[in-house]
Structure formats: C-alpha cells, structure tokens
Design a protein around this motif. Structure first.
Motif, short mmCIF file in Angstrom:
data_model
loop_
_atom_site.label_atom_id
_atom_site.label_comp_id
_atom_site.label_asym_id
_atom_site.label_seq_id
_atom_site.Cartn_x
_atom_site.Cartn_y
_atom_site.Cartn_z
N GLU A 32 0.84 -1.21 0.00
CA GLU A 32 0.00 0.00 0.00
C GLU A 32 0.87 1.26 0.00
O GLU A 32 0.65 2.17 -0.81
N LEU A 33 1.85 1.31 0.88
CA LEU A 33 2.68 2.51 0.98
C LEU A 33 3.65 2.63 -0.19
O LEU A 33 3.92 3.74 -0.66
N ALA A 34 4.16 1.51 -0.69
CA ALA A 34 5.06 1.54 -1.85
C ALA A 34 4.30 1.99 -3.10
O ALA A 34 4.83 2.75 -3.91
N ASP A 35 3.05 1.53 -3.26
CA ASP A 35 2.24 1.96 -4.41
C ASP A 35 1.99 3.46 -4.36
O ASP A 35 2.04 4.13 -5.39
N LYS A 36 1.74 3.99 -3.18
CA LYS A 36 1.53 5.44 -3.04
C LYS A 36 2.81 6.21 -3.30
O LYS A 36 2.80 7.29 -3.89
N ALA A 37 3.94 5.67 -2.84
CA ALA A 37 5.22 6.36 -2.98
C ALA A 37 5.71 6.33 -4.43
O ALA A 37 6.30 7.28 -4.91
N GLU A 38 5.53 5.22 -5.12
CA GLU A 38 5.96 5.00 -6.49
C GLU A 38 7.47 4.93 -6.67
O GLU A 38 7.96 4.31 -7.59
N PHE A 42 17.08 4.43 -2.80
CA PHE A 42 17.69 3.10 -2.86
C PHE A 42 19.14 3.27 -2.44
O PHE A 42 19.92 3.91 -3.15
N CYS A 43 19.51 2.74 -1.28
CA CYS A 43 20.84 2.95 -0.72
C CYS A 43 21.66 1.66 -0.78
O CYS A 43 21.18 0.61 -0.36
N THR A 44 22.86 1.78 -1.30
CA THR A 44 23.79 0.65 -1.37
C THR A 44 25.12 1.08 -0.77
O THR A 44 25.28 2.22 -0.36
N ASN A 45 26.08 0.16 -0.79
CA ASN A 45 27.40 0.43 -0.22
C ASN A 45 27.28 0.70 1.27
O ASN A 45 28.01 1.49 1.83
N ILE A 46 26.34 0.02 1.89
CA ILE A 46 26.04 0.28 3.30
C ILE A 46 27.16 -0.19 4.21
O ILE A 46 27.58 0.53 5.10
N LYS A 47 27.64 -1.39 3.99
CA LYS A 47 28.66 -1.97 4.87
C LYS A 47 30.07 -1.66 4.42
O LYS A 47 30.96 -1.50 5.23
N THR A 48 30.28 -1.57 3.11
CA THR A 48 31.65 -1.49 2.61
C THR A 48 32.07 -0.10 2.16
O THR A 48 33.24 0.12 1.93
N GLY A 49 31.14 0.79 2.01
CA GLY A 49 31.51 2.10 1.47
C GLY A 49 31.09 3.25 2.35
O GLY A 49 30.05 3.23 2.97
N ILE A 50 31.94 4.22 2.44
CA ILE A 50 31.60 5.44 3.16
C ILE A 50 31.95 6.58 2.21
O ILE A 50 33.08 6.68 1.77
N HIS A 89 19.29 -0.62 1.70
CA HIS A 89 18.40 0.14 2.56
C HIS A 89 17.47 0.94 1.65
O HIS A 89 17.95 1.66 0.77
N LEU A 90 16.16 0.83 1.86
CA LEU A 90 15.17 1.55 1.06
C LEU A 90 14.39 2.49 1.97
O LEU A 90 13.94 2.09 3.05
N LEU A 91 14.19 3.73 1.50
CA LEU A 91 13.44 4.73 2.26
C LEU A 91 12.33 5.28 1.38
O LEU A 91 12.60 5.85 0.32
N ILE A 103 13.04 0.16 4.99
CA ILE A 103 13.26 -1.28 4.75
C ILE A 103 14.76 -1.55 4.64
O ILE A 103 15.48 -0.83 3.94
N TYR A 104 15.18 -2.58 5.30
CA TYR A 104 16.55 -3.05 5.21
C TYR A 104 16.48 -4.48 4.69
O TYR A 104 15.66 -5.26 5.15
N GLY A 105 17.31 -4.80 3.69
CA GLY A 105 17.25 -6.14 3.14
C GLY A 105 18.46 -6.51 2.32
O GLY A 105 19.45 -5.78 2.26
N ILE A 106 18.34 -7.65 1.68
CA ILE A 106 19.40 -8.19 0.84
C ILE A 106 18.92 -8.14 -0.61
O ILE A 106 17.80 -8.55 -0.92
N SER A 107 19.77 -7.64 -1.49
CA SER A 107 19.42 -7.54 -2.91
C SER A 107 20.03 -8.67 -3.72
O SER A 107 21.15 -9.11 -3.44
N GLU A 108 19.26 -9.10 -4.71
CA GLU A 108 19.74 -10.08 -5.69
C GLU A 108 19.53 -9.49 -7.07
O GLU A 108 18.50 -8.86 -7.33
#
Length: 184
Positions: A32-38, A42-50, A89-91, A103-108
């Motif tokens: 519901e909220l993702a459909d509204k947000a559209e 999209f955040c990457t390099n969370i653990k290995t990059g600063i 990490h998705l906001l 949302i925090y998750g693993i991407s494939e």
C-alpha cells in the motif's frame, strides 16, 4: 527494527498508536505505501563504502512475499555495488505527512526475462531504450529482513482534524500509527 518509546510523544497519546505487523498484513501495508510512494531512495554500499550510495529508484512491484522489485542496467554502479555488498536500505515517502517506510534487506540481481516481461510498461522505455528485450536490463529483487513504517490510521484529513483538535484542547490526539514490518 526496534525503536525506543522512552521520551516519545507516543507516551502522551490517549489511544494506542503502535501496531507491529507481520506476515500478509505486513506485506499489504508495505505494498500500500510503496504503491503510493511509487519511488524510493535506494541505498547501497552500506557496509563497505563510506559514504553510502543513494539514488531515487522507481518501484516496479511488491510481490506476494513482500520482495520489492526494480529494474536496472547491467553495468550500473548500483549493480556493481550490490555484487560487492548485497545489503540494501530503502526509504519510502508516500505523502508529505504520512506513509513513511524504512526497509533493510538483501538484494539479488537477475536477468529473468519472464519477470521483466511481467513488470514492463512503455514508460520504462525512457530508461531502457532497447525495450524489454534489451540484454542490458537486469532486475533487482530486495528481500526485506527488517522494516518499520509510520502512517496515519484514518487518512490525512482525519489526521489534520486531530492535530487541530490537539492545538485547541492541549491534548495529544494525533492520528499516527507506526510499527515494525515483519515480512517473513
């Protein structure tokens, strides 16, 4: 994702505003909220990059399992970063004052042509000029491991009326609801 309620305005609420969701109810709230947000950050390099890498991405689908699907070019920086570090990490922000999701998750990354066909729309050709059969299109599936949401219980109009009533009465009467999203 847990949050401390100590010192929170939640403690002055006259009605319960914490509602953790699990299973299908969590998937439906996320959808519901993702459909509204559209789109989302999209955040990457969370653990290995600063610093981490952040970019807006169009949400293609939240499937029945709660996985969040995106399309990306095979040679994009995000695909390279996901290959090195799949933590994502998705906001989301569905509206100015409600519909926030973390949302925090693993991407494939995959090249599932049947899924590309399912998700394809003419609008997507803006970014993928070769069309849905372009061999450079990839899919990113984010499998949520943790999530948290902030929303309204009864929509923005009721939320506004409750805020206005709070100003007049001096009591906290906001219409917010928040909680964890347990997708598993």
């Amino acid at each position: 994702m847990t949050t401390s309620q100590e010192g929170s305005t939640n403690n002055t609420q006259e009605e319960e505003n914490i509602k953790d969701l699990g299973g299908k109810e969590a998937v439906e709230k996320l959808r519901e909220l993702a459909d509204k947000a559209e789109s989302c950050f999209f955040c990457t390099n969370i653990k290995t990059g600063i610093p981490l890498s952040v970019r807006p991405m169009a949400i293609q689908q939240v499937d029945d399992e709660g996985n969040i699907w995106f399309m990306s070019m095979k040679d994009s920086h995000k695909n390279e970063e996901i290959s090195a570090d799949p933590f994502t990490h998705l906001l989301f922000q569905a509206g100015a004052h409600s519909g926030f999701v973390n949302i925090y998750g693993i991407s494939e990354i995959s090249r599932d042509q049947a899924k590309i066909d399912e998700l394809w729309s003419p609008f997507i050709k803006t970014w993928f000029q070769g069309g849905k059969d372009d061999p450079n299109i990839t899919l990113i599936k984010v499998i949520p491991s943790e999530g948290y949401y902030w929303d309204t219980k009864h929509g923005t109009a009721v939320a506004f009326l409750k805020i206005a009533a709070s100003v007049i009465t001096g009591k906290t009467m906001d219409d917010s609801v928040e909680g964890t999203l347990d997708i598993d």
